[in-house]
Structure formats: structure tokens, C-alpha cells
Motif scaffolding. Structure first.
Motif, PDB file in Angstrom:
ATOM      1  N   UNK A  44       2.686  17.428  -8.394  1.00 56.64           N
ATOM      2  CA  UNK A  44       3.835  18.161  -7.861  1.00 56.64           C
ATOM      3  C   UNK A  44       5.139  17.390  -8.067  1.00 56.64           C
ATOM      4  N   UNK A  45       5.067  16.072  -8.001  1.00 58.49           N
ATOM      5  CA  UNK A  45       6.274  15.252  -8.147  1.00 58.49           C
ATOM      6  C   UNK A  45       6.013  14.137  -9.157  1.00 58.49           C
ATOM      7  N   UNK A  46       5.911  14.489 -10.424  1.00 61.95           N
ATOM      8  CA  UNK A  46       5.552  13.470 -11.408  1.00 61.95           C
ATOM      9  C   UNK A  46       6.686  12.479 -11.677  1.00 61.95           C
ATOM     10  N   UNK A  47       6.298  11.262 -11.953  1.00 61.19           N
ATOM     11  CA  UNK A  47       7.249  10.202 -12.298  1.00 61.19           C
ATOM     12  C   UNK A  47       6.867   9.628 -13.671  1.00 61.19           C
ATOM     13  N   UNK A  97       7.136  -3.444 -12.954  1.00 62.52           N
ATOM     14  CA  UNK A  97       6.430  -3.931 -11.775  1.00 62.52           C
ATOM     15  C   UNK A  97       7.325  -3.829 -10.546  1.00 62.52           C
ATOM     16  N   UNK A  98       6.658  -3.797  -9.397  1.00 64.47           N
ATOM     17  CA  UNK A  98       7.357  -3.943  -8.120  1.00 64.47           C
ATOM     18  C   UNK A  98       6.614  -5.028  -7.366  1.00 64.47           C
ATOM     19  N   UNK A  99       7.277  -6.083  -6.987  1.00 66.59           N
ATOM     20  CA  UNK A  99       6.624  -7.090  -6.152  1.00 66.59           C
ATOM     21  C   UNK A  99       7.266  -7.059  -4.774  1.00 66.59           C
ATOM     22  N   UNK A 139       0.825  -1.210   0.000  1.00 61.35           N
ATOM     23  CA  UNK A 139       0.000   0.000   0.000  1.00 61.35           C
ATOM     24  C   UNK A 139       0.857   1.256   0.000  1.00 61.35           C
ATOM     25  N   UNK A 140       1.976   1.200   0.723  1.00 58.45           N
ATOM     26  CA  UNK A 140       2.843   2.385   0.791  1.00 58.45           C
ATOM     27  C   UNK A 140       3.449   2.702  -0.570  1.00 58.45           C
ATOM     28  N   UNK A 141       3.906   1.666  -1.286  1.00 58.79           N
ATOM     29  CA  UNK A 141       4.507   1.908  -2.599  1.00 58.79           C
ATOM     30  C   UNK A 141       3.457   2.363  -3.608  1.00 58.79           C
ATOM     31  N   UNK A 142       2.251   1.843  -3.469  1.00 62.47           N
ATOM     32  CA  UNK A 142       1.185   2.320  -4.359  1.00 62.47           C
ATOM     33  C   UNK A 142       0.934   3.807  -4.125  1.00 62.47           C
ATOM     34  N   UNK A 160      13.766   2.707 -11.281  1.00 65.51           N
ATOM     35  CA  UNK A 160      12.686   2.354 -10.354  1.00 65.51           C
ATOM     36  C   UNK A 160      13.284   1.843  -9.048  1.00 65.51           C
ATOM     37  N   UNK A 161      14.349   1.047  -9.164  1.00 65.63           N
ATOM     38  CA  UNK A 161      15.030   0.554  -7.963  1.00 65.63           C
ATOM     39  C   UNK A 161      15.557   1.703  -7.115  1.00 65.63           C
ATOM     40  N   UNK A 162      16.111   2.713  -7.757  1.00 63.15           N
ATOM     41  CA  UNK A 162      16.605   3.893  -7.026  1.00 63.15           C
ATOM     42  C   UNK A 162      15.476   4.576  -6.258  1.00 63.15           C
ATOM     43  N   UNK A 163      14.329   4.730  -6.945  1.00 61.56           N
ATOM     44  CA  UNK A 163      13.178   5.401  -6.323  1.00 61.56           C
ATOM     45  C   UNK A 163      12.708   4.627  -5.094  1.00 61.56           C
ATOM     46  N   UNK A 164      12.627   3.303  -5.251  1.00 64.24           N
ATOM     47  CA  UNK A 164      12.163   2.458  -4.138  1.00 64.24           C
ATOM     48  C   UNK A 164      13.182   2.479  -3.003  1.00 64.24           C
ATOM     49  N   UNK A 165      14.440   2.400  -3.356  1.00 67.25           N
ATOM     50  CA  UNK A 165      15.515   2.411  -2.358  1.00 67.25           C
ATOM     51  C   UNK A 165      15.446   3.688  -1.518  1.00 67.25           C
ATOM     52  N   UNK A 166      15.332   4.827  -2.192  1.00 66.27           N
ATOM     53  CA  UNK A 166      15.268   6.103  -1.479  1.00 66.27           C
ATOM     54  C   UNK A 166      14.002   6.209  -0.638  1.00 66.27           C
ATOM     55  N   UNK A 167      12.908   5.670  -1.165  1.00 66.70           N
ATOM     56  CA  UNK A 167      11.644   5.720  -0.429  1.00 66.70           C
ATOM     57  C   UNK A 167      11.756   4.935   0.884  1.00 66.70           C
ATOM     58  N   UNK A 168      12.297   3.741   0.802  1.00 64.45           N
ATOM     59  CA  UNK A 168      12.434   2.913   2.015  1.00 64.45           C
ATOM     60  C   UNK A 168      13.370   3.593   3.005  1.00 64.45           C
ATOM     61  N   UNK A 169      14.457   4.124   2.481  1.00 64.29           N
ATOM     62  CA  UNK A 169      15.439   4.776   3.353  1.00 64.29           C
ATOM     63  C   UNK A 169      14.839   6.004   4.041  1.00 64.29           C
ATOM     64  N   UNK A 170      14.099   6.800   3.286  1.00 61.55           N
ATOM     65  CA  UNK A 170      13.604   8.068   3.820  1.00 61.55           C
ATOM     66  C   UNK A 170      12.404   7.884   4.735  1.00 61.55           C
TER      67      UNK A 170
END
Lengths: 242, 290
Positions: free
Chosen positions: A49-52, A95-97, A38-41, A150-160
Motif C-alpha cells: 500500500x505504501x511502497x518505498x 543504512x540506518x543506524x 525494531x520500529x524502523x524495521x 531516507x532522512x526525511x522518511x525517518x524524520x517524519x516517522x519519528x515526528x508522527x
């Protein structure tokens, strides 16, 4: 964070995701996986404001005007829990699983024999430990550059967000993420995978109660009652005075 | 505007018609990995000189064409040494084991008129063996057209060209697998113009495997097609009747005296969400014939 939880949940320190299935109890690996799905969704929802270049939507059918442009019609991204074979989508990219991966879930002792207390009258014993669960976020795409980004985005999201997650959802610890190399694999065509891994530690509490004191309590309750059958019903349903 | 002697490369293999002014590429020899030697000749000219030749190069028999030589007078060979293989992929290289390059020669003359021909980089044969190859190719073409084959469009992937401004990273990788400019290849458009032909595919089961992503389908089939165009890994086959698209995994060329006769491919059906389904081909195109 707009992940909806049952804030009144008191059976455990961990909240319960709203609309979660009745068989999935808070703190179980499936519940923790659901948290990050749910968080990644939320992270990949279209945000002006922050388009991807990727956008999560409930419906995955590509837009007619799809151009993968952040300000135009981004490519829809599939975000799902691992090994979810009930979904009709096949081979969708990117995809992200989210799943358990890279190791086993362990129960780590923090006290001798996990023992933390005992009720002298009932004989009930309380135990506690931390369960450590490995998390694997697999980021797949049709090109190595896309998978890597995409991996970078997810990595930063988890870290932050690890501190926010830790406090909001009652988790004991979320380790810093580790991102793997971007490597190819063969499905219908060459797909590129970047894995983001980390560990989640959460509380495990449980109690044991000796059977003899319980039986003694039942015996005492029955002897004082006129309607024995009703007493058994009350005990079973836990709605009697005793 | 020159009138082409053929719509497709393999019409070039048809016997030359007597009395028709034409140009024929007689040799394409690679000097790996630096140069390609191209030689041509005019047939049935009414004038001994005054012919102007233009030479073009492409990754597909259908173009688009890159000009190498423009209106050179009475020149009958070209040493194409423009294979720098730069890191930015703007120009081709000759390092791949299976690099297909097509040459087109256009001749113009104020009195003789104009003609053009196309030939890919391949070995040359003596006249008799060339006839045998042509016979085998024609038999294969007849079998595919009249019998087991169906119409296909072949999309040859670009390995050099104009870099994609939308999504290409500084190191050359596309950062968007579904980029509408380059289709995830990093080169604008990503594929050469489609070549139409006939091919037949085998019947094999669709395999379903449970992976991290859920149920993942794969469908590997074998395809037989003519040797034109010569396909490589990552090229795309579009079966026009059902619009199913396949990516080439392996190519087994059938050769006679080092010249291809037809190709047997191991291909994989692309997932319906693949970007390759967005590339436009003409579903009603009737492939050209000998």
C-alpha cells in the motif's frame, strides 16, 4: 505497531521487548535503542500500500532483479544499532543506524535530592528522577539525494509516532526530532549522511534500605528456627515464609 | 560504415603506414572555458578535394559519440563551442580542472574511401617530441602487458548526458543510490562504455575501523596504468581477473612536455554492496594492442 513486548512486566513502567537479552533491563539505553531499531524495521518493511524505494529484510543479499523501484525490486536497507560489530555486514548502503549520539545520558532531578518517600519501619527510601537520553539515527546512502530522502522518511516517522511511542512504551517524553544537513564522509567511497536526532526521557526509580534493620530481621528469623542452615538458604533464595 | 584505422585511441600514436589513406587530428586546443579548437588533415589522398568530414565528441575513447559536424565538404577545422554547462547537466562544460574530451573525425570520399581517427583534448608536440612520448608510452604498455600488468576495464563516469527519468530530483541529484537506470549518478547509465587496458596495483592491507555503522573496511591501493583513457576522480577501474572494482580518488599524471605518458592513481576498493558492481563489463575482453 507490531513490536512484541512482555506486557506482564511489572518491575518497571517500561515494557520489555520480547526475546530481549537477560542482561538488558527495560529502560536502559540499549533497550530504548532496540525499540527504534525494531520500529524502523517495521516502517521499512515491504508494504504494497505504501511502497518505498528501500525495503528492510532480514536477509540483505541484493535481489537479482534489484531496480530500486518501489513497485519492482526495491533496494534492501540495513537497519541496525550503532557500533554493532558482531554483524557480518560491511560497508552496506543504504543504512540506518540507531544509537546514542549528540550528547550524554543525564539523570534530571524533579525533586530535592530525588527523594520521593520513606518507609518508617524498615527505613527504606524511594527515589525518582527522569533520565534523558539523546538518540541519533544516522541515515547513510551512496548519493546525497538518497541520504536526504531516507532522512526525511525517518524524520517524519519519528515526528508522527512520538505520541504513540510515548504512551505505548511508557516513556515520559520524546522530543521533536531535529534533522541535520546531508554531508559527505569517506569510507571506501564517498558516503552521504543525514542525522536525525531527538531525546527520550524515561522514569528512573530506585530504593535504598539501611543494612541494620535488615540484619535485625535476619537475627530474629534465625533465633526462631531449628534448622539454621535451611533458614539461610531460604533467605538467600527468597522462597521461605520469612 | 567507415573502417576505423584503430580500435583504440592509442593506436593513433602508431607510425602512419605509407600509402594508406588516413585522417590525422593535428591539434586540439582548449580556449578555456568556452571553446575547443580541433584541426585535422588527410594523408595520402588520391584526390585533392571532395572529402566529407564528420566530427564526433565523447567522454570516452569508446563512445558513445555525439555528432558535432556531419559530412562537411573540404573542412579542416572545427571550433567546438558547444560547452554551455547547463544546470541540468545535459551538455558538458569546461570548468573542471581535469575534463577529458575525445574527438573523432571520420573522412569519406567516393574514390579514396573512408578513414577515422580519435584524439583527446591535450597539448600538441613537435614531431621529435611526439616520437619520444610514443616511445615512452609503448615501453609502459609493454611493461604492463608483458610484465606486471593485468587486464582492466575503465569506466569513465558521465558528467553530462540524458537525465535519469527514474530518480533524478528537480535539482539534479539522484534520489536512489542504486538506481538501475543511472547507477546513482543522475545521468542515464552513468558511465561511458568501458575502455580496456592494462594496469598494475600495489599490495596494501585492508583497514577495518569501528564506526557507527559497525566495522567498516577500507582498502587504498596505488595503481599504475597507461594514460589512455585519462581518468578522473570517481571513475571506476575493474580488474577483470578477479572482478574487484576500485574508485579513483587521486590521479598523478606523468608528463613529458605537458603530454601524459602514464598515470599513477590512488584508488579505493569499492564495497561489495556498491552499485558499481552491477555495471556490466566483458570479463574475457583482451585489450587491444599497438
Amino acid at each position: 505497531m507490531s513490536i512484541r513486548t512482555n506486557q506482564n512486566w511489572r518491575g518497571n513502567a517500561l515494557p520489555r521487548l520480547q526475546d530481549e537479552g537477560p542482561d538488558v533491563f527495560p529502560g536502559s539505553p540499549l533497550a530504548v535503542i532496540g525499540l527504534w531499531v525494531f520500529a524502523l524495521r517495521e516502517r521499512f518493511k515491504h508494504n504494497v500500500a505504501y511502497p518505498l524505494p528501500w525495503m528492510w529484510e532480514h536477509e540483505l543479499r541484493p535481489d537479482e532483479q534489484e531496480d530500486s523501484h518501489p513497485d519492482g525490486h526495491p533496494r534492501k536497507i540495513h537497519i541496525e544499532s550503532a557500533y554493532n560489530t558482531e554483524k557480518p555486514v560491511r560497508n552496506y548502503r543504504p543504512y540506518i543506524v540507531v544509537g546514542k549520539g549528540g550528547g550524554s545520558t543525564t539523570a534530571d532531578k524533579v525533586s530535592v535530592n530525588n527523594f520521593v518517600g520513606r518507609n518508617q519501619y524498615t527505613g527504606k527510601k524511594a527515589y525518582h528522577c527522569y533520565a534523558t537520553m539523546p538518540m541519533l539515527l544516522e541515515c547513510g546512502a551512496e548519493s546525497s539525494g538518497a541520504s536526504s530522502t531516507i532522512g526525511d522518511t525517518v524524520f517524519d516517522f519519528v515526528l508522527a509516532t512520538r505520541e504513540i511511542f510515548r504512551t505505548d512504551f511508557g516513556l515520559h517524553e520524546i522530543t521533536s526530532p531535529v534533522m541535520s544537513d546531508t554531508i559527505p564522509k569517506e569510507d571506501d567511497k564517498e558516503i552521504w549522511i543525514t542525522n536525525v536526532q531527538f531525546q527520550v526521557q524515561y522514569d528512573k526509580r530506585w530504593a535504598t534500605e539501611p543494612i541494620a534493620p535488615v540484619l535485625r530481621e535476619i537475627g530474629l528469623a534465625i533465633r526462631g528456627r531449628q534448622n539454621v542452615s535451611q533458614t539461610f538458604v531460604d533467605i538467600a533464595l527468597r522462597d521461605g515464609d520469612d | 560504415m567507415p573502417v576505423p584505422t584503430s580500435q583504440t585511441i592509442w593506436k593513433h600514436d602508431s607510425p602512419p603506414k605509407k600509402g594508406l589513406f588516413r585522417v590525422e587530428i593535428t591539434r586540439t586546443t582548449a580556449l578555456w572555458p568556452r571553446k575547443v579548437y580541433v584541426q585535422w588533415i588527410v594523408r595520402e589522398p588520391k584526390n585533392p578535394s571532395g572529402h566529407l568530414f564528420s566530427v564526433y565528441r565523447s567522454g570516452s575513447a569508446e563512445g558513445p559519440w555525439e555528432e558535432l559536424l556531419k559530412d562537411a565538404a573540404d573542412t579542416y577545422y572545427l571550433l567546438d563551442n558547444n560547452f554551455p554547462a547547463p544546470e541540468d547537466r545535459t551538455s558538458p562544460g569546461l570548468f573542471s580542472l581535469r575534463r577529458t574530451i575525445y574527438y573523432k573525425v571520420v573522412v569519406t570520399h567516393t574514390e579514396d574511401g573512408t578513414a577515422e581517427t580519435i584524439k583527446k583534448l591535450e597539448a600538441d608536440l613537435p614531431r621529435r617530441q611526439r616520437g619520444i612520448v610514443r616511445k615512452l608510452r609503448r615501453d609502459a604498455a609493454v611493461a604492463l602487458k608483458k610484465g606486471s600488468g593485468t587486464e582492466v576495464a575503465i569506466l569513465k563516469r558521465k558528467w553530462w548526458g540524458e537525465p535519469c527519468e527514474e530518480c533524478k530530483s528537480a535539482v539534479g541529484q539522484s534520489t536512489r543510490g542504486h538506481c538501475k537506470e543511472c547507477n546513482g549518478t543522475g545521468i542515464v547509465h552513468g558511465y561511458w562504455d568501458p575502455v580496456y587496458g592494462f594496469a598494475t596495483r600495489s599490495a596494501t592491507p585492508v583497514n577495518v575501523a569501528t564506526e557507527n555503522q559497525g566495522n567498516v573496511e577500507s582498502h587504498q591501493v596505488e595503481v599504475k596504468m597507461l594514460d589512455i583513457p585519462e581518468v578522473e576522480r570517481y571513475d571506476i577501474l575493474v580488474f577483470l581477473r578477479d572482478n574487484e572494482r576500485y574508485i579513483v580518488n587521486q590521479v598523478v599524471p606523468t608528463e613529458i612536455h605537458t603530454v601524459n605518458v602514464h598515470q599513477e592513481l590512488a584508488v579505493s576498493e569499492l564495497s561489495r554492496s556498491s552499485r558499481e558492481y552491477a555495471i556490466k563489463v566483458d570479463p574475457w575482453r583482451d585489450p587491444e594492442w599497438f
